[in-house]
Design an enzyme around this catalytic site. Structure first.
Site, PDB file in Angstrom:
ATOM      1  CD  GLU A  53       4.261   2.428  -0.866  1.00 13.54           C
ATOM      2  OE1 GLU A  53       4.479   1.648  -1.562  1.00 13.54           O
ATOM      3  OE2 GLU A  53       3.201   1.912   0.277  1.00 13.54           O
ATOM      4  CE  LYS A 188      -3.897  -5.937   1.794  1.00 11.61           C
ATOM      5  NZ  LYS A 188      -3.684  -5.263   1.498  1.00 11.61           N
TER       6      LYS A 188
HETATM    7  N1  PSU Z   1       1.149  -3.755   1.566  1.00 12.56           N
HETATM    8  C1  PSU Z   1      -0.375  -3.219   0.491  1.00 12.56           C
HETATM    9  N2  PSU Z   1      -0.033  -2.947  -0.706  1.00 12.56           N
HETATM   10  C2  PSU Z   1       1.074  -2.208  -0.845  1.00 12.56           C
HETATM   11  C3  PSU Z   1       2.133  -3.029  -0.168  1.00 12.56           C
HETATM   12  C4  PSU Z   1       1.841  -3.990   0.679  1.00 12.56           C
HETATM   13  O1  PSU Z   1      -1.533  -3.394   1.442  1.00 12.56           O
HETATM   14  O2  PSU Z   1       0.973  -2.069  -1.843  1.00 12.56           O
HETATM   15  C5  PSU Z   1       3.386  -2.913  -0.768  1.00 12.56           C
HETATM   16  C6  PSU Z   1       3.664  -1.817   0.068  1.00 12.56           C
HETATM   17  O3  PSU Z   1       4.735  -1.297  -1.113  1.00 12.56           O
HETATM   18  C7  PSU Z   1       5.187  -2.686   0.646  1.00 12.56           C
HETATM   19  C8  PSU Z   1       5.692  -4.141   0.230  1.00 12.56           C
HETATM   20  O4  PSU Z   1       6.430  -1.586   1.592  1.00 12.56           O
HETATM   21  O5  PSU Z   1       4.263  -4.366  -0.480  1.00 12.56           O
HETATM   22  C9  PSU Z   1       5.667  -5.135   1.236  1.00 12.56           C
HETATM   23  O6  PSU Z   1       6.231  -6.310   0.362  1.00 12.56           O
HETATM   24  P1  PSU Z   1       7.070  -7.513   0.982  1.00 12.56           P
HETATM   25  O7  PSU Z   1       6.059  -7.735   1.624  1.00 12.56           O
HETATM   26  O8  PSU Z   1       7.527  -7.914  -0.487  1.00 12.56           O
HETATM   27  O9  PSU Z   1       8.356  -6.324   1.386  1.00 12.56           O
END
Ligand code: PSU
Ligand code: MN
Length: 334
Positions: A53, A188
């Site tokens: 990603e 996390k």
């Molecule tokens: N968790 C991490 N690092 C990240 C992300 C999540 O430890 O970079 C990023 C990923 O791209 C994940 C996104 O798909 O955040 C999720 O964002 P949201 O919670 O806004 O859906």
């Protein structure tokens, strides 16, 4: 091979001679996507490919560690026998497999690139924008070209108090509707891990843990939550993915790989910073898709870079295992 996978591969083959830009036929329409030559060759020959990603590059880590990590992760995938396909939208074109220059562009754009989840893909394409794809958007684009294995650090989940705010990452619904295996270090503890697992069950997602019975919690090896499946080797993972494809379940698989032990000790120290960052986010009214990037950056500041070092270490570990899974899957599908 499923007929849709065969269709996609034959489409890729047919357009290989046309250069980098290929038209991928979906069910009703076709769009232009740019598949890097190394990736399209590997896909057309059934060789192992690992999707990566790009939000982790733009919003997940600061420059220049984001660029260094992105390049190193691609190197680890290659060293373990698979072709890396970092996915992003550049000038409105979904790109599957980036050049070093494109990786650099994305890394320097940082948060100026649009964080692109599934809901944002059409808008970024329509405007000719630059989109860094989250897990949900990356899964969608990987699946479009027939990539089955995807490696990242952590996925989004149900946020704490998500039962009130309804802040549930579209990564979870994407896992319910797109047949790609996501290899990550869990979610996390900035999130509500038990509710995240409940939601994945509702979505029909197969959740497995690698060499353990418990779902990992990103910075620490365990969340205390049991998973329904355990896998102990890349071959175990490949058989699970193959069964999922053959059954045409249409949903994804989540494989949680615990952070390497030498980095997990700092995980407990990081926890207190997470709690502080969460409190600040609430005080500053930070919500929606700005919440995850804020928490990641703040936790990194509060831990004096320890969380970033752990994050980088676990992504690299996932890349090594993910590449082996892709190799085992390609052997199984020969
Ligand atoms: N968790 C991490 N690092 C990240 C992300 C999540 O430890 O970079 C990023 C990923 O791209 C994940 C996104 O798909 O955040 C999720 O964002 P949201 O919670 O806004 O859906
Ligand atoms: Mn959200």
């Amino acid at each position: 091979m499923t007929s849709s996978a065969a269709l996609r591969l034959s489409n890729l083959r047919r357009h290989l001679d046309l250069g980098d830009t290929v038209r991928v036929n979906g069910f009703e329409a076709s769009i232009t996507v740019k598949v890097g030559s190394e990736v399209s060759e590997a896909l057309s020959l059934g060789r192992p490919v690992v999707a990566l990603e790009s939000t982790i590059i733009s919003h997940g880590m600061p420059y220049p560690q984001n660029l260094e990590t992105a390049k190193e992760v691609e190197g680890i995938v290659r060293d373990n026998g698979a072709v890396p396909a970092t996915i992003a939208i550049l000038n409105g074109i979904p790109c599957i497999g980036l050049s070093v220059e494109e990786l650099e562009r994305l890394a320097t754009l940082g948060t100026k690139a649009q964080k692109t989840a599934r809901r944002d893909i059409a808008y970024v394409v329509a405007r000719g924008g630059n989109g860094a794809t989250t897990v949900s958007a990356t899964m969608f684009l990987a699946s479009m070209v027939g990539i089955h294995v995807f490696v990242t650090g952590g996925i989004g989940g149900v946020h704490r108090h998500g039962e009130h705010t309804m802040d549930i990452s579209s990564d979870l619904t994407e896992l319910g509707r797109t047949p790609v295996a996501v290899i990550c270090a869990g979610v996390k503890s900035i999130l509500d891990i038990p509710r995240t697992l409940e939601y994945l069950e509702t979505q029909g997602v197969c959740v497995a843990a690698y060499k353990t019975n418990e779902f990992p919690a990103f910075f620490t090896e365990s969340s205390g939550c049991k998973v329904p499946c355990r896998v102990d080797t890349p071959e175990d993972c490949a058989r699970l993915i193959e069964a999922n494809i053959k059954l045409k379940l249409g949903s994804g698989i989540l494989i949680g790989v615990p952070i390497p032990q030498e980095h997990s000790t700092s995980g407990h120290i990081i926890e207190s910073s997470i709690n502080k960052a969460l409190k600040e986010a609430r005080e500053k009214n930070i919500s929606g898709n700005a919440e995850t990037p804020f928490l990641l950056a703040r936790v990194n500041e509060l831990t004096g870079g320890v969380s970033l070092a752990s994050n980088i270490a676990l992504v690299k570990n996932n890349a090594r295992i993910g590449a082996k899974v892709a190799v085992a899957l390609a052997l199984l599908r020969e």
